[in-house]
Design a protein around this motif. Structure first.
Motif, mmCIF file in Angstrom:
data_model
loop_
_atom_site.group_PDB
_atom_site.id
_atom_site.type_symbol
_atom_site.label_atom_id
_atom_site.label_comp_id
_atom_site.label_asym_id
_atom_site.label_seq_id
_atom_site.Cartn_x
_atom_site.Cartn_y
_atom_site.Cartn_z
ATOM 1 N N ILE A 9 -12.966 19.667 19.950
ATOM 2 C CA ILE A 9 -12.839 18.661 18.894
ATOM 3 C C ILE A 9 -11.590 18.975 18.078
ATOM 4 O O ILE A 9 -11.498 20.013 17.428
ATOM 5 N N GLY A 10 -10.603 18.074 18.129
ATOM 6 C CA GLY A 10 -9.325 18.292 17.478
ATOM 7 C C GLY A 10 -8.232 18.469 18.510
ATOM 8 O O GLY A 10 -8.499 18.789 19.673
ATOM 9 N N SER A 11 -6.968 18.254 18.095
ATOM 10 C CA SER A 11 -5.866 18.333 19.059
ATOM 11 C C SER A 11 -4.679 19.125 18.534
ATOM 12 O O SER A 11 -3.567 18.963 19.011
ATOM 13 N N GLY A 12 -4.903 19.993 17.534
ATOM 14 C CA GLY A 12 -3.843 20.833 17.016
ATOM 15 C C GLY A 12 -3.639 22.079 17.867
ATOM 16 O O GLY A 12 -4.125 22.174 19.003
ATOM 17 N N SER A 13 -2.946 23.054 17.323
ATOM 18 C CA SER A 13 -2.589 24.233 18.107
ATOM 19 C C SER A 13 -3.799 25.070 18.503
ATOM 20 O O SER A 13 -3.859 25.589 19.628
ATOM 21 N N ALA A 14 -4.769 25.231 17.610
ATOM 22 C CA ALA A 14 -5.972 25.994 17.960
ATOM 23 C C ALA A 14 -6.749 25.287 19.063
ATOM 24 O O ALA A 14 -7.226 25.916 20.019
ATOM 25 N N ALA A 15 -6.864 23.971 18.942
ATOM 26 C CA ALA A 15 -7.592 23.180 19.938
ATOM 27 C C ALA A 15 -6.910 23.252 21.297
ATOM 28 O O ALA A 15 -7.567 23.462 22.330
ATOM 29 N N CYS A 16 -5.597 23.089 21.313
ATOM 30 C CA CYS A 16 -4.890 23.077 22.598
ATOM 31 C C CYS A 16 -4.811 24.462 23.224
ATOM 32 O O CYS A 16 -4.854 24.592 24.454
ATOM 33 N N ALA A 17 -4.707 25.506 22.405
ATOM 34 C CA ALA A 17 -4.747 26.857 22.954
ATOM 35 C C ALA A 17 -6.098 27.112 23.615
ATOM 36 O O ALA A 17 -6.172 27.715 24.698
ATOM 37 N N LYS A 28 -13.434 22.246 33.484
ATOM 38 C CA LYS A 28 -13.079 20.856 33.211
ATOM 39 C C LYS A 28 -13.168 20.642 31.709
ATOM 40 O O LYS A 28 -14.230 20.816 31.106
ATOM 41 N N VAL A 29 -12.030 20.269 31.093
ATOM 42 C CA VAL A 29 -11.916 20.266 29.635
ATOM 43 C C VAL A 29 -11.535 18.882 29.120
ATOM 44 O O VAL A 29 -10.663 18.216 29.677
ATOM 45 N N LEU A 30 -12.191 18.488 28.025
ATOM 46 C CA LEU A 30 -11.847 17.270 27.298
ATOM 47 C C LEU A 30 -11.473 17.634 25.873
ATOM 48 O O LEU A 30 -12.193 18.378 25.202
ATOM 49 N N VAL A 31 -10.346 17.118 25.402
ATOM 50 C CA VAL A 31 -9.929 17.251 24.012
ATOM 51 C C VAL A 31 -10.060 15.883 23.353
ATOM 52 O O VAL A 31 -9.471 14.908 23.835
ATOM 53 N N ILE A 32 -10.825 15.800 22.264
ATOM 54 C CA ILE A 32 -10.987 14.525 21.563
ATOM 55 C C ILE A 32 -10.304 14.619 20.199
ATOM 56 O O ILE A 32 -10.359 15.640 19.526
ATOM 57 N N GLU A 33 -9.659 13.535 19.818
ATOM 58 C CA GLU A 33 -8.925 13.447 18.560
ATOM 59 C C GLU A 33 -9.302 12.150 17.875
ATOM 60 O O GLU A 33 -9.206 11.071 18.475
ATOM 61 N N LYS A 34 -9.757 12.241 16.622
ATOM 62 C CA LYS A 34 -10.265 11.032 15.971
ATOM 63 C C LYS A 34 -9.155 10.079 15.512
ATOM 64 O O LYS A 34 -9.374 8.888 15.383
ATOM 65 N N SER A 35 -7.947 10.599 15.265
ATOM 66 C CA SER A 35 -6.852 9.732 14.840
ATOM 67 C C SER A 35 -6.144 9.147 16.066
ATOM 68 O O SER A 35 -6.512 9.419 17.205
ATOM 69 N N THR A 218 -11.206 8.953 19.003
ATOM 70 C CA THR A 218 -12.567 9.296 19.424
ATOM 71 C C THR A 218 -13.109 10.310 18.432
ATOM 72 O O THR A 218 -12.684 11.468 18.411
ATOM 73 N N ARG A 219 -14.034 9.877 17.608
ATOM 74 C CA ARG A 219 -14.535 10.719 16.506
ATOM 75 C C ARG A 219 -15.887 11.322 16.853
ATOM 76 O O ARG A 219 -16.824 10.615 17.229
#
Length: 534
Positions: A9-17, A28-35, A218-219
């Protein structure tokens, strides 16, 4: 479509790392970003990354060790942090060098060292050079269809962080531009950028290449738990519909701080706040999700606090972090018109946020006061001050300025008189401004440390807390697992970055204290999933 091993949940540096480490590990990974923009606060940042004992320093022949780094942390962090976070500091120091090497190997990121010292260089384990890293410029075109979705910044990302530091673009923007004009032209032609732009281009590109899926707008609204309270997925809202996404190996909350949630901000940061320098999507979603899942929330009164110039972002007032408060011919005073900190102290935000036993600020409202020469020190100050035309007050006398700021005139007169006397002796006996290695470095020479305030007209402006990101959230252990109030682990739930109860609170141990640890905790959480949660 909605079956994944890991949901971030989130797409910043911590999330992407975190997402990158899990994907490289075969998940298998999904990253969701509400904005509708990727990159979070990290994309807006200067991308200074504090990592001790890193491979860049080793390659340059700079002596550093994990033992020295840990000694440094124990020496400079507040006693309260030492009591509660020693285990997580050790985990960070152990994992941080591996994290940086992992990113350098698995993304287009090309890191380089920046000649910035630790703010507490004189403390045991402190270093003058080798712990600050930053990426070289990268083109947004690497992101393909996501290139236009990368979050922009209020900072001048046409420069890299190293260039901004080495060329001192705040004081010499035109001169700096001429020195690297060919690089700036090339970056404009290739849609490239440095600082947070480069960092997030590299991280997102690495994730995409590793098979990570990104979903914007996607919130996350609820964590799904089974009969044993294990987190097994996330309920999300997208385009007006609610759906469930399963996460068989775990959910990582890395959604940023809560500084744009007024109710939460007022509760945990009472008193004056000048500006917020992060995306308005940082509304505490991750903290609320964790609490609904029975997680303990800690460190909610901690934040990345630093002076900010006024600007606009997303069509609303925002803040641009800048060290304008340390300029010659100026000082910072509290509501009693007394100095309370060295203006060059890297942790001036901690002094601004100092609180009494009831949790109320003891120095706010605070103000920067000086004479007209302060305004001439840097062209960018005048440019950004124009975004808030009522911010800077001017007066022909100190007493008149005090009246405009709401300060006691006699006290302000006395404070400035004392300051001017110290300028004559060349020594700040109250707060030793400019005397340690960090402050000497930031002053760009001893001649700029102490300058009198004695040439009218006089100027003054508010200098209250400006928040770049809160640092409170879900309590975690040294493996990034989220804990309940009783210390038990909530299976399947992890937190990283500014959504966790950060083991590095308001007091910064380096200019890159936020990004370095945040990415490391994302990396640690993914490592835990790969090793333990099968």
């Amino acid at each position: 479509m909605n079956e994944f091993d890991v949901v971030v949940i989130g797409s910043g540096s911590a999330a992407c790392a975190a997402g990158l480490r899990a994907a490289i590990g075969g998940l298998k990974v999904l990253v969701i970003e509400k904005s509708n923009r990727l990159g979070g606060t990290s994309a807006m940042s200067g991308a200074g990354i504090w990592i001790p004992a890193n491979h860049l320093a080793a390659a340059a022949g700079i002596a550093d060790s994990k033992q020295e780094a840990l000694a440094y942390l124990h020496a400079v962090q507040p006693p309260k942090q030492r009591e509660s976070d020693s285990g997580r500091w050790a985990a960070f120091v152990e994992a941080a060098p591996d994290m940086l090497q992992f990113l350098a190997t698995n993304t287009p990121l090309d890191f380089q060292l920046v000649a910035e010292p630790d703010p507490f260089t004189e403390a045991p384990g402190g270093k003058m050079f080798g712990r600050m890293a930053t990426p070289k410029a990268l083109s947004r075109r690497l992101l393909g269809r996501f290139a236009a979705k990368l979050r922009r910044s209020t900072l001048p990302h046409s420069f890299t962080y190293k260039e901004a530091v080495d060329l001192d673009i705040y004081h010499h923007p035109v001169k700096a531009g001429f020195k690297v004009w060919h690089k700036l032209l090339y970056r404009w032609m290739t849609n490239a950028g440095g600082q947070g732009t480069a960092l997030m281009v590299g991280l997102i590109k690495g994730c995409l290449d590793a098979g990570v899926e990104f979903r914007l707008e996607t919130r996350a609204v609820r964590l799904i738990q089974d009969a044993e309270s294990r987190v097994t997925g996330v309920e999300v809202e997208h385009e007006g519909e609610t759906r469930q996404i399963n996460a068989t190996r775990g959910v990582i909350i890395a959604s940023g701080g809560f500084e744009w949630n007024k109710e939460m901000l007022d509760r945990h940061f009472p008193g004056q706040i000048d500006r917020i320098g992060s995306p308005s999507s940082n509304e505490g979603d991750g903290q609320m999700l964790a609490r609904m899942a029975d997680a303990a929330l800690l460190s909610m009164d901690q934040a990345n606090i630093y002076p900010c110039l006024p600007t606009r972002y997303e069509r609303r007032p925002s803040g641009l972090p800048m060290t304008f408060q340390a300029e010659p011919h100026s000082i910072v005073v509290n509501r009693h018109a007394k100095r309370f900190v060295s203006e060059s102290d890297f942790n001036i935000g901690e002094a601004l946020d100092a609180r009494d036993d009831q949790g109320m600020p003891v120095n706010l409202p605070a103000f920067l006061v000086g004479d007209h020469r302060f305004l001439n020190a840097a062209l960018p100050f005048r440019w950004y001050a124009a975004y808030d035309r009522d911010w800077v007050k001017k007066a022909d006398t100190v007493s008149e300025l005090a009246g405009k700021l709401g300060l006691p005139p006699d006290a302000l007169e006395a404070t400035i008189t004392r300051w001017n006397a110290q300028c004559e002796t060349g020594r700040d006996t109250d707060f030793r401004r400019g005397e340690n290695s960090w402050e000497e470095y930031k002053a760009h020479g001893a001649a700029n440390r102490l300058k009198p305030i004695d040439k009218p007209p006089y100027v003054g402006m508010s200098l209250n807390r400006s928040i770049l990101g809160t640092k409170g959230g879900a309590r975690t252990n040294e493996r990034g697992q989220v804990l309940r109030e009783d210390g038990s682990v909530i299976a399947g739930l992890y937190a990283a970055g500014l959504a966790m109860a950060n083991p590095f609170g308001t007091r910064a141990v380096g200019a890159g204290t936020t990004l370095g640890p945040n990415m490391t905790w994302g990396y640690i959480a993914a490592e835990t999933i790969l090793r333990q949660n099968r």
